[in-house]
Design a protein around this motif. Structure first.
Motif, PDB file in Angstrom:
ATOM      1  N   LEU A   1     -47.455  64.813 -69.184  1.00  0.00           N
ATOM      2  CA  LEU A   1     -48.664  64.129 -69.630  1.00  0.00           C
ATOM      3  C   LEU A   1     -48.328  62.922 -70.492  1.00  0.00           C
ATOM      4  CD1 LEU A   1     -51.061  67.126 -70.358  1.00  0.00           C
ATOM      5  CD2 LEU A   1     -50.803  65.777 -68.277  1.00  0.00           C
ATOM      6  N   ARG A   2     -47.339  63.049 -71.347  1.00  0.00           N
ATOM      7  CA  ARG A   2     -46.900  61.890 -72.134  1.00  0.00           C
ATOM      8  C   ARG A   2     -46.365  60.806 -71.205  1.00  0.00           C
ATOM      9  NH1 ARG A   2     -41.971  60.164 -74.179  1.00  0.00           N
ATOM     10  NH2 ARG A   2     -42.131  58.832 -76.051  1.00  0.00           N
ATOM     11  N   GLU A   3     -45.624  61.201 -70.189  1.00  0.00           N
ATOM     12  CA  GLU A   3     -45.089  60.237 -69.227  1.00  0.00           C
ATOM     13  C   GLU A   3     -46.213  59.503 -68.506  1.00  0.00           C
ATOM     14  OE1 GLU A   3     -42.343  62.440 -66.732  1.00  0.00           O
ATOM     15  OE2 GLU A   3     -41.428  63.330 -68.518  1.00  0.00           O
ATOM     16  N   GLN A   4     -47.299  60.215 -68.206  1.00  0.00           N
ATOM     17  CA  GLN A   4     -48.465  59.557 -67.593  1.00  0.00           C
ATOM     18  C   GLN A   4     -49.017  58.451 -68.478  1.00  0.00           C
ATOM     19  OE1 GLN A   4     -51.976  61.533 -65.970  1.00  0.00           O
ATOM     20  NE2 GLN A   4     -50.699  63.343 -65.657  1.00  0.00           N
ATOM     21  N   ARG A   5     -49.202  58.771 -69.750  1.00  0.00           N
ATOM     22  CA  ARG A   5     -49.771  57.786 -70.669  1.00  0.00           C
ATOM     23  C   ARG A   5     -48.874  56.554 -70.788  1.00  0.00           C
ATOM     24  NH1 ARG A   5     -51.374  62.699 -73.295  1.00  0.00           N
ATOM     25  NH2 ARG A   5     -49.439  62.754 -74.519  1.00  0.00           N
ATOM     26  N   LEU A   6     -47.579  56.766 -70.852  1.00  0.00           N
ATOM     27  CA  LEU A   6     -46.650  55.644 -70.957  1.00  0.00           C
ATOM     28  C   LEU A   6     -46.626  54.834 -69.663  1.00  0.00           C
ATOM     29  CD1 LEU A   6     -43.743  57.469 -72.809  1.00  0.00           C
ATOM     30  CD2 LEU A   6     -45.237  55.696 -73.765  1.00  0.00           C
ATOM     31  N   LEU A   7     -46.701  55.523 -68.531  1.00  0.00           N
ATOM     32  CA  LEU A   7     -46.736  54.827 -67.241  1.00  0.00           C
ATOM     33  C   LEU A   7     -48.002  53.993 -67.131  1.00  0.00           C
ATOM     34  CD1 LEU A   7     -45.462  54.376 -64.442  1.00  0.00           C
ATOM     35  CD2 LEU A   7     -46.664  56.434 -63.664  1.00  0.00           C
ATOM     36  N   ALA A   8     -49.152  54.557 -67.518  1.00  0.00           N
ATOM     37  CA  ALA A   8     -50.424  53.832 -67.448  1.00  0.00           C
ATOM     38  C   ALA A   8     -50.408  52.595 -68.342  1.00  0.00           C
ATOM     39  CB  ALA A   8     -51.572  54.758 -67.841  1.00  0.00           C
TER      40      ALA A   8
ATOM     41  N   VAL B   1     -41.008  53.503 -66.118  1.00  0.00           N
ATOM     42  CA  VAL B   1     -40.696  53.262 -64.705  1.00  0.00           C
ATOM     43  C   VAL B   1     -40.496  54.594 -64.002  1.00  0.00           C
ATOM     44  CG1 VAL B   1     -39.643  51.038 -65.215  1.00  0.00           C
ATOM     45  CG2 VAL B   1     -38.197  53.072 -65.090  1.00  0.00           C
ATOM     46  N   VAL B   2     -40.703  54.596 -62.688  1.00  0.00           N
ATOM     47  CA  VAL B   2     -40.631  55.807 -61.875  1.00  0.00           C
ATOM     48  C   VAL B   2     -39.554  55.637 -60.809  1.00  0.00           C
ATOM     49  CG1 VAL B   2     -41.913  57.383 -60.382  1.00  0.00           C
ATOM     50  CG2 VAL B   2     -43.097  56.192 -62.225  1.00  0.00           C
ATOM     51  N   ASP B   3     -38.709  56.622 -60.696  1.00  0.00           N
ATOM     52  CA  ASP B   3     -37.673  56.647 -59.670  1.00  0.00           C
ATOM     53  C   ASP B   3     -38.308  56.940 -58.314  1.00  0.00           C
ATOM     54  OD1 ASP B   3     -35.372  56.973 -58.165  1.00  0.00           O
ATOM     55  OD2 ASP B   3     -34.815  58.893 -59.076  1.00  0.00           O
ATOM     56  N   LEU B   4     -38.236  55.983 -57.402  1.00  0.00           N
ATOM     57  CA  LEU B   4     -38.725  56.165 -56.027  1.00  0.00           C
ATOM     58  C   LEU B   4     -37.575  56.002 -55.042  1.00  0.00           C
ATOM     59  CD1 LEU B   4     -41.996  53.992 -56.227  1.00  0.00           C
ATOM     60  CD2 LEU B   4     -41.804  56.469 -56.542  1.00  0.00           C
TER      61      LEU B   4
ATOM     62  N   GLY C   1     -40.743  52.187 -59.185  1.00  0.00           N
ATOM     63  CA  GLY C   1     -42.161  51.874 -59.349  1.00  0.00           C
ATOM     64  C   GLY C   1     -42.559  51.769 -60.804  1.00  0.00           C
ATOM     65  N   TYR C   2     -43.620  50.996 -61.052  1.00  0.00           N
ATOM     66  CA  TYR C   2     -44.191  50.902 -62.394  1.00  0.00           C
ATOM     67  C   TYR C   2     -45.586  50.312 -62.278  1.00  0.00           C
ATOM     68  CZ  TYR C   2     -42.696  45.975 -62.051  1.00  0.00           C
ATOM     69  OH  TYR C   2     -42.504  44.669 -61.643  1.00  0.00           O
ATOM     70  N   LEU C   3     -46.354  50.424 -63.343  1.00  0.00           N
ATOM     71  CA  LEU C   3     -47.665  49.798 -63.412  1.00  0.00           C
ATOM     72  C   LEU C   3     -47.548  48.540 -64.256  1.00  0.00           C
ATOM     73  CD1 LEU C   3     -49.966  52.910 -63.792  1.00  0.00           C
ATOM     74  CD2 LEU C   3     -50.072  51.242 -61.957  1.00  0.00           C
ATOM     75  N   ASP C   4     -47.883  47.405 -63.651  1.00  0.00           N
ATOM     76  CA  ASP C   4     -47.775  46.109 -64.327  1.00  0.00           C
ATOM     77  C   ASP C   4     -49.044  45.888 -65.141  1.00  0.00           C
ATOM     78  OD1 ASP C   4     -46.647  43.769 -65.092  1.00  0.00           O
ATOM     79  OD2 ASP C   4     -46.622  42.845 -63.116  1.00  0.00           O
ATOM     80  N   ALA C   5     -49.193  46.692 -66.206  1.00  0.00           N
ATOM     81  CA  ALA C   5     -50.437  46.716 -66.974  1.00  0.00           C
ATOM     82  C   ALA C   5     -50.624  45.489 -67.845  1.00  0.00           C
ATOM     83  CB  ALA C   5     -50.470  47.973 -67.843  1.00  0.00           C
ATOM     84  N   ALA C   6     -49.589  44.691 -68.009  1.00  0.00           N
ATOM     85  CA  ALA C   6     -49.692  43.448 -68.783  1.00  0.00           C
ATOM     86  C   ALA C   6     -48.654  42.473 -68.252  1.00  0.00           C
ATOM     87  CB  ALA C   6     -49.458  43.722 -70.270  1.00  0.00           C
ATOM     88  N   ILE C   7     -48.877  41.186 -68.508  1.00  0.00           N
ATOM     89  CA  ILE C   7     -47.957  40.172 -67.989  1.00  0.00           C
ATOM     90  C   ILE C   7     -46.536  40.432 -68.459  1.00  0.00           C
ATOM     91  CG2 ILE C   7     -47.389  37.703 -68.025  1.00  0.00           C
ATOM     92  CD1 ILE C   7     -50.371  37.124 -68.168  1.00  0.00           C
TER      93      ILE C   7
END
Length: 381
Positions: free
Chosen positions: A30-37, A42-45, A141-147
């Motif tokens: 759950l902590r990893e989710q918040r940091l990813l959001a 980053v996520v290993d794919l 993978g990652y979420l580009d939540a900011a520039i």
């Protein structure tokens, strides 16, 4: 495809099944989710496949066989396209990125052999070559939540021809030539700035060392799946079965161009969209978590009718979301009452679930066909 170096890090718990070969989590999902959001992890794919198509005819060739318009794809521009069978059923899904010399395709691990085999059979005399480059390149993978999202700055995307290979998910909006069935002005995809970076496989070792030193934050596949489900984002390895057509998953919004011309399966795509309705529809389920029993892909979804449980669909993806709690994607029959409480058979218990409609029951029938007077009927002016 070699083992991921991330699995040797402290706290790493290996995933199984579809995501075998990468970490499900590193000790705190759950902590990893918040940091990813937040764009911090980053996520290993690295269990995904990376294919390369080269040659002067590559884009027009791929365009002629798949559902999305790829001719004119600019260097660095992302696209998603589907391979369909003659009946319009989904055979493969690829995330495509062109760098001016090569079209790179990201696919599920088990898709690679089928895609390469199919493309090799269709080369004929065209100037194209297809290769599986998964031993040389991997995906992060990652979420580009900011520039200036921290995750973006730590991932060194490959650029073999001078263009960084970062595939920005087109699910975030409706692509040109596409169509959205979901009836909402606030689609959760708008909060899904997902990026899949193709990196040199040797870069994984460097990222793993930086993670061990605390310089890189990692999230596991469970975190990525939870946020994907929240975004209503279909995944080939989860939502697709041997009957799936794009309409059922609202995949016309990102992976289908409705006016680009002929390709295999195009007649079914047009007929269902213009005149018919998809036989099934995708829903988001909010699951009752009071029993501490959670749904899993493959669990049967039912409704209670006349005192009996009647199966109407199947769970395709499930997760524990850090804000929403237990959620799932499911594919159900089109005529399933949108207001009905659904029941999921999980393990030895039944979980109640409320629906959030993604593909409505009236999806399709986009052409307004005029009704002709019944033969012999009297008409009045």
């Amino acid at each position: 495809m070699s083992d991921s170096p991330f699995l040797s890090l402290p706290g790493a718990v290996a995933d199984e099944g579809l995501d075998a070969g990468v970490a499900a989590h590193y000790g705190s999902p759950l902590r990893e989710q918040r940091l990813l959001a937040a764009g911090e992890a980053v996520v290993d794919l690295s269990n995904r496949s990376v294919l390369a198509v080269t040659g002067a005819d590559r884009l027009s060739w791929l365009d002629s066989m798949t559902s999305q318009r790829l001719t004119g794809l600019a260097p660095g521009q992302a696209a998603e396209t589907l391979f369909l069978d003659p009946s319009g059923r989904i055979e493969f899904d690829v995330h495509a990125l062109d760098d001016g010399v090569t079209t790179w395709l990201i696919a599920e691990r088990d898709e690679a052999e089928g895609i390469v085999g199919w493309l090799d059979k269709m080369r004929f005399m065209l100037r194209v070559e297809v290769a599986d480059r998964s031993d040389e390149f991997a995906v992060v993978g990652y979420l580009d939540a900011a520039i200036e999202a921290p995750a973006r700055t730590v991932v060194q995307a490959a650029s073999p021809d001078g263009v960084e290979l970062r595939w920005a998910d087109v699910w975030r909006g409706v692509e040109a030539g596409g169509h959205q069935y979901a009836h909402t002005d606030d689609h959760p995809a708008s909060r899904w700035p997902w990026v899949e970076a193709i990196v040199e496989r040797s870069e994984l070792e460097a990222l793993a060392r930086r993670a061990a030193a605390g310089e890189v934050v990692l999230a596991g596949s469970l975190a990525a799946e939870a946020l994907r489900i929240e975004a209503w984002r279909p995944r080939f390895g989860r939502e697709v079965d041997d009957r799936s057509i794009p309409h059922e998953l609202d995949w016309l919004r990102s992976a289908v161009h409705l006016t680009k011309g002929c390709y295999r399966g195009q007649e079914t795509v047009a007929k269902v969209h213009n005149l018919g309705h998809p036989p099934r529809r995708l829903v988001l389920l909010h699951l009752d978590g009071s029993e501490s029993v959670f749904a899993a892909p493959g669990d049967v979804v039912s409704v209670e009718r006349d005192g009996e449980l009647r199966a109407v669909g199947t769970v395709t993806s499930s997760a524990i979301h850090h804000e929403l709690g237990p959620i799932a994607l499911a594919v159900v029959k089109r005529n399933t009452d949108a207001e009905a409480t659904l029941l999921v058979a999980a393990q030895d218990t039944t979980i109640a679930a409320s629906q959030e409609v993604i593909v409505p029951s009236d999806a399709g029938a986009a052409v307004d066909v005029p009704r002709l007077p019944r033969l012999g009927a009297v008409t009045r002016g």
